[in-house]
Scaffold this motif. Structure first.
Motif, short mmCIF file in Angstrom:
data_model
loop_
_atom_site.label_atom_id
_atom_site.label_comp_id
_atom_site.label_asym_id
_atom_site.label_seq_id
_atom_site.Cartn_x
_atom_site.Cartn_y
_atom_site.Cartn_z
N PRO A 138 11.70 19.46 55.38
CA PRO A 138 11.31 20.84 55.65
C PRO A 138 12.36 21.65 56.41
CG PRO A 138 9.53 19.32 56.22
CD PRO A 138 10.76 18.49 55.98
N LYS A 139 13.25 20.97 57.12
CA LYS A 139 14.23 21.68 57.93
C LYS A 139 15.51 22.02 57.17
CE LYS A 139 12.45 19.65 62.18
NZ LYS A 139 12.72 18.79 63.36
N THR A 140 15.80 21.27 56.12
CA THR A 140 17.03 21.52 55.36
C THR A 140 16.76 22.03 53.95
OG1 THR A 140 17.19 19.28 54.42
CG2 THR A 140 18.13 19.63 56.62
N GLY A 141 15.56 21.77 53.43
CA GLY A 141 15.24 22.16 52.06
C GLY A 141 15.84 21.24 51.02
N LEU A 184 14.43 30.47 51.55
CA LEU A 184 13.04 30.02 51.71
C LEU A 184 12.78 29.29 53.02
CD1 LEU A 184 12.24 28.74 48.09
CD2 LEU A 184 11.73 30.97 49.11
N LEU A 185 13.80 28.83 53.68
CA LEU A 185 13.60 28.06 54.91
C LEU A 185 12.78 28.80 55.97
CD1 LEU A 185 17.06 26.26 55.35
CD2 LEU A 185 14.88 25.25 54.67
N PRO A 186 12.92 30.11 56.16
CA PRO A 186 12.09 30.80 57.15
C PRO A 186 10.60 30.80 56.84
CG PRO A 186 14.04 32.10 56.61
CD PRO A 186 13.96 31.00 55.59
N LEU A 187 10.23 30.45 55.60
CA LEU A 187 8.82 30.41 55.20
C LEU A 187 8.16 29.07 55.51
CD1 LEU A 187 9.10 32.14 51.70
CD2 LEU A 187 8.55 33.21 53.91
#
Length: 333
Positions: A262-265, A141-144
């Motif tokens: 937001p950068k690591t989730g 999901l990080l690319p979203l």
């Protein structure tokens, strides 16, 4: 701790310090509602206090159908449903909140990001029991998550998320926008003494009827019945707090809370609570204390310097209490 229990305790701390002690000639009019997924309490003094409070509460009701991502019919939900498909026309107020959020994201180096919704949905802390996602689920999901991808067309008044699966969560800015509108509604009714508490985010108008400044208790993040600091709002009118104790669960000795980097989730681990204090103005308004919590102490204090006049109280997870210099003499234990 369940979210509503924490909110009730938070309200109790604010009200016992901010409203108590007034004489019968200055009895306030108070109203409490559950809106924007939090408890809203408005207290006002004056001849038209009842009408003013009702008008102020209506401002929270107006924001909810625009920004409630749990409601499939809301405008934010329509944007999310059409991610990767088509732009969605929305009210100017929604455009304003998204643009403000993007500006905050830029100033906070991406530590605050309203496009983090895909990750907050995955964790769903406070709504999904003790669920800990697998690393692969988070990585997928990080690319979203990237506020810079959000496309706004000011002419057509549309918002578009270019990647399917992107998901906006305006919880970090919607409450602040409603809080500002509520305060303006109170002032428009001639109110000169009031306190608005939106789930721990506080705005005050003027002073209490006895002439004393409002005094606010900041909850101890590790003691639900304790106050770690008492702050007199004589130079400031706004106080907002984010913490790892507001919505959380503990599994296998690890605390999992609702604030996601937001950068690591994943949840940041250095700070337990951040309280920002400032005078609301055109230059400084509706900040994101959660972004400072994500950044950590050193980087958070550096970024805070980009917001002139904003002071902070930080409690670390190992129990250190840190304040910016201007609050050194203002915080009372």
């Amino acid at each position: 701790m369940k979210q509503r229990q924490w909110l009730a305790l938070c309200l109790a701390f604010v009200l016992c310090l901010g409203v108590g002690g007034c004489n019968k000639k200055n009895e306030p009019y108070k109203e409490t509602q559950f809106l924007l997924d939090t408890i809203i309490e408005i207290t006002a003094y004056g001849a038209d206090a009842q009408a003013a409070v009702k008008a102020a509460m209506e401002e929270f009701r107006k924001i909810q159908p625009l920004t409630d991502h749990f409601d499939p019919a809301s405008q934010i939900s329509k944007i999310n449903q059409n991610a990767g498909i088509a732009p969605v026309r929305v009210d100017p107020e929604v455009i304003g909140m998204i643009r403000h959020a993007q500006e905050l994201s830029e100033k906070m180096d991406g530590a605050f990001d309203i496009s983090v919704g895909a990750l907050t949905r995955l964790w769903n802390v406070g709504h999904n029991g003790e669920y800990v996602p697998e690393a692969a689920e988070i990585e997928a999901l990080l690319p979203l998550v990237d506020y810079r991808l959000i496309q706004i067309d000011l002419v057509q008044q549309t918002v578009y998320l270019p990647k399917k699966g992107m998901y906006l969560d305006l919880g970090g800015v919607a409450k602040g926008a409603a809080l500002n509108n509520a305060v303006n509604a109170l002032k428009a009714k001639g109110i000169t003494s009031a306190l608005v508490n939106a789930g721990g985010d506080v705005r005050v108008i003027g002073r209490k009827p006895d002439g004393k400044a409002w005094r606010i208790g900041v909850q101890d993040p590790r003691n639900s019945e304790g106050v770690m600091a008492k702050l007199t709002l004589d130079q400031w009118d706004t106080l907002e707090t984010s913490g790892d104790y507001q919505r959380f669960f503990i599994k296998d000795g690890v605390r999992y809370h609702h604030i996601i980097d937001p950068k690591t989730g994943r949840q940041p681990r250095e700070i337990a609570s951040v309280t920002l204090v400032y005078q609301d103005s055109a230059e400084v308004s509706d900040l994101a204390s959660s972004g400072i919590l994500v950044l950590g102490v050193e980087k958070g204090l550096q970024v805070l310097q980009r917001f002139p006049g904003v002071e902070a109280i930080i409690m670390t997870t190992d129990g250190r209490l840190i304040t910016t210099p201007a609050l050194a003499g203002a915080v009372g234990q």
